[in-house]
Design an enzyme around this catalytic site. Structure first.
Site, PDB file in Angstrom:
ATOM      1  N   LYS A 207       3.260  16.633 -17.719  1.00  0.00           N
ATOM      2  CA  LYS A 207       2.711  15.371 -17.742  1.00  0.00           C
ATOM      3  C   LYS A 207       1.512  15.194 -18.059  1.00  0.00           C
ATOM      4  CE  LYS A 207       0.202  18.174 -13.492  1.00  0.00           C
ATOM      5  NZ  LYS A 207       1.179  18.176 -12.086  1.00  0.00           N
TER       6      LYS A 207
ATOM      7  N   TYR B 222     -29.200   6.300 -26.426  1.00  0.00           N
ATOM      8  CA  TYR B 222     -29.774   5.033 -25.245  1.00  0.00           C
ATOM      9  C   TYR B 222     -30.645   6.822 -24.299  1.00  0.00           C
ATOM     10  CZ  TYR B 222     -25.522   2.450 -26.867  1.00  0.00           C
ATOM     11  OH  TYR B 222     -25.044   1.749 -27.509  1.00  0.00           O
TER      12      TYR B 222
HETATM   13  C1  PLP Z   1       1.106  19.383 -12.176  1.00  0.00           C
HETATM   14  C2  PLP Z   1       1.585  20.377 -11.039  1.00  0.00           C
HETATM   15  C3  PLP Z   1       2.595  21.618 -11.767  1.00  0.00           C
HETATM   16  C4  PLP Z   1       1.623  23.094 -13.132  1.00  0.00           C
HETATM   17  O1  PLP Z   1      -0.159  23.411 -12.793  1.00  0.00           O
HETATM   18  P1  PLP Z   1      -0.268  23.989 -13.757  1.00  0.00           P
HETATM   19  O2  PLP Z   1      -1.597  24.396 -12.801  1.00  0.00           O
HETATM   20  O3  PLP Z   1      -0.634  23.297 -14.250  1.00  0.00           O
HETATM   21  O4  PLP Z   1       1.355  25.064 -13.944  1.00  0.00           O
HETATM   22  C5  PLP Z   1       3.367  22.526 -10.773  1.00  0.00           C
HETATM   23  N1  PLP Z   1       3.959  21.727 -10.279  1.00  0.00           N
HETATM   24  C6  PLP Z   1       3.558  20.272 -10.010  1.00  0.00           C
HETATM   25  C7  PLP Z   1       4.463  19.330  -8.237  1.00  0.00           C
HETATM   26  C8  PLP Z   1       2.664  20.165 -10.293  1.00  0.00           C
HETATM   27  O5  PLP Z   1       2.067  18.871  -9.929  1.00  0.00           O
END
Ligand code: PLP
Length: 385
Positions: free
Chosen positions: A46, A273
Site C-alpha cells: 500500500k 527562513y
Molecule cells: C499495513 C498492514 C500490514 C503490513 O504492516 P507492516 O507492519 O508494514 O508489515 C498488514 N496488514 C494490514 C491489515 C495492514 O494494514
C-alpha cells in the site's frame, strides 16, 4: 562517489532521486519466504509500495512468485490491474457501498468487515451475475475495522449463505506485534483462533487464515497460520526499534541529491527562513535541491544530517520547501557532488531510523512521505552492501 543517480541525470531534469534497490527487495522477499515455511506470502504494498513505487515493486514481486498483493485503497488495486498485474489482490481499507461494482470489474478481493456490508456485496454480485472474492475481517484488538471477534460467528454464518461470495480468506490485524512486550499480540492471536473454532465446530472447511504483519513475521512464528502479510519488512526496515531482528533485512530505499550551490559564509551569517542558524565561524555552505515539498521532513531543520564523500554534515537552518542548506565546515564539496540523505556512502550510513528519530516519527511515515515529485530509480545490484 559515482552512484546510479548519475546515470539517471540524463533522464530526469532534477538531480534528486529515490533509489530503489531491487536486489535488496529480492533478498528480503527470499529471507521472509524461508522464515515462513509453507505459509503464503501476501506482499503488502500500500501507499505506493511504502514509497518505493507501486507498479515497479509489484512487477518485481510478481516475478519472484508472490502469492498475493495487499493494498489499502481500491485505486491502488485498479492501478495494479491496469499495469497488467494478474496476482490476486486484497484491498484492506473500509469500503464504501458505491465501490463494490468496481471491485468486481477489476477482480479485486473485498474486505468484508460487517454483516451489513457482506450482505450488500452479495447483492451487488448477484445483480451483476458474478461471484465476489471476499476476505472476512475480524477485530481481535486493533479496533479499526472488522466485526468484533466475539460476534465473528455471525459473519461466518452469514457468509455460508452468500451464494455470490467466495470466501477466500479470514483475517485480523495486530496492534502490537512489533514490540518487545507481546502479551497483547498473543491475546489477539488467541481471540482469532477462538473465533475460527466456528469452522471445525460446524464441520466446515476453514478459509485461508492470516494475521501476521512484519512484526508477526519477525517475532511470532505461531501467527503465520496459512498466510502472512508483511509490508515494511519487504523493504528492509524493522517495524520498531524493540522488534526482534530474526531475519537479516537489507534497506531497499536510498535518497540522493547533488550539490547545486556552494558558498563561503562569514562568522555570524544567518541561514534560511527565520534565521534560526548562524555560522559560529567562517564556513562553507552547500545547497541541495530537495525540501519538505518532496517529503523531506521540515522537522529536520537544524537537526538532520547528510553524507557527502562518506562523512556526515548537519543541516544549517530551516529546511525549505524545495531546498536545504548544509554546513560542510572546511571540507571540499562542490557543485555536482553527490549527497546521500538516506542510505550508505562508503562506510557511512544514514538510516531510516536516524531520519525518524530526528523527525520524531516512525520509519513508516518517513518512507511514505517521500512523494512522487521525487523520481524513483530502480537498480538491481548489491554493490553498496
Ligand atoms: C499495513 C498492514 C500490514 C503490513 O504492516 P507492516 O507492519 O508494514 O508489515 C498488514 N496488514 C494490514 C491489515 C495492514 O494494514
Amino acid at each position: 562517489m559515482t552512484t546510479h543517480i548519475d546515470l539517471a541525470l540524463e533522464q530526469f531534469a532534477r538531480p534528486t532521486a529515490v533509489e530503489v534497490n531491487l536486489a535488496h527487495l529480492t533478498h528480503n522477499y527470499n529471507a521472509i519466504r524461508t522464515q515462513i515455511g509453507d505459509a503464503k506470502l501476501m506482499a503488502t504494498i500500500k501507499a505506493n509500495a511504502y514509497g518505493h513505487g507501486l507498479v515497479q515493486v509489484a512487477q518485481h514481486l510478481e516475478n519472484l512468485g508472490a502469492d498475493y498483493f495487499c493494498v489499502a485503497l481500491i485505486e491502488e488495486g485498479i492501478e495494479l490491474r491496469k499495469a497488467g498485474i494478474t496476482t490476486p489482490i486484497l484491498i484492506f481499507g473500509g469500503l464504501t457501498m458505491a465501490q463494490i461494482p468496481l471491485y468486481l470489474e477489476y477482480d479485486l478481493a473485498i474486505t468484508a468487515p460487517s454483516l451489513e456490508k457482506l450482505a450488500h456485496i452479495n447483492n451487488v454480485a448477484k445483480q451483476m451475475g458474478t461471484i465476489a472474492k471476499v476476505h472476512l475481517n475480524i477485530d481481535t484488538g486493533m479496533a479499526r475495522i472488522g466485526i468484533r471477534w466475539q460476534n465473528a460467528h455471525k459473519l461466518f454464518a452469514l457468509a455460508q449463505t452468500c451464494a455470490h461470495c467466495r470466501i477466500d480468506g479470514v483475517y485480523s490485524h495486530f496492534a502490537n506485534a512489533d514490540v518487545a512486550e507481546l502479551s497483547s499480540a498473543n491475546a489477539q492471536l488467541e481471540n482469532f483462533k477462538r473465533a475460527l473454532q466456528f469452522y471445525p465446530e460446524n464441520n466446515l472447511k476453514t478459509p485461508m487464515r492470516h494475521i501476521a504483519n512484519s512484526g508477526g513475521v519477525l517475532q511470532m512464528p505461531d501467527a503465520y497460520l496459512d498466510a502472512v502479510r508483511p509490508g515494511i519488512a519487504l523493504f528492509g526496515i524493522y517495524p520498531d526499534a524493540t522488534c526482534i531482528r530474526s531475519i537479516a533485512l537489507r534497506p531497499v530505499m536510498a535518497l540522493r541529491s547533488h550539490v547545486v550551490y556552494f558558498k563561503v559564509v562569514e562568522e555570524g551569517t544567518p541561514i534560511s527562513y527565520g534565521h534560526t542558524w548562524r555560522a559560529s565561524q567562517r564556513t562553507r555552505i552547500v545547497t541541495l535541491p530537495v525540501g519538505y515539498g518532496d517529503g523531506y521532513p521540515r522537522a529536520l531543520s537544524n537537526k538532520g544530517e547528510v553524507l557527502i564523500h562518506g562523512k556526515r554534515y548537519k543541516i544549517a537552518g530551516r529546511v525549505c520547501m524545495d531546498q536545504v542548506m548544509i554546513d560542510i565546515g572546511w571540507t571540499e564539496a562542490y557543485n555536482g557532488d553527490t549527497v546521500t540523505l538516506l542510505g550508505t556512502d562508503g562506510d557511512a550510513q544514514i538510516t531510516i531510523e536516524d531520519l525518524s528519530e530526528w523527525a520524531n516519527t516512525n520509519p513508516y511515515e518517513i518512507l511514505t512521505t517521500f512523494n512522487t515529485r521525487i523520481p524513483r530509480i530502480y537498480i538491481n545490484s548489491t554493490t553498496d552492501d
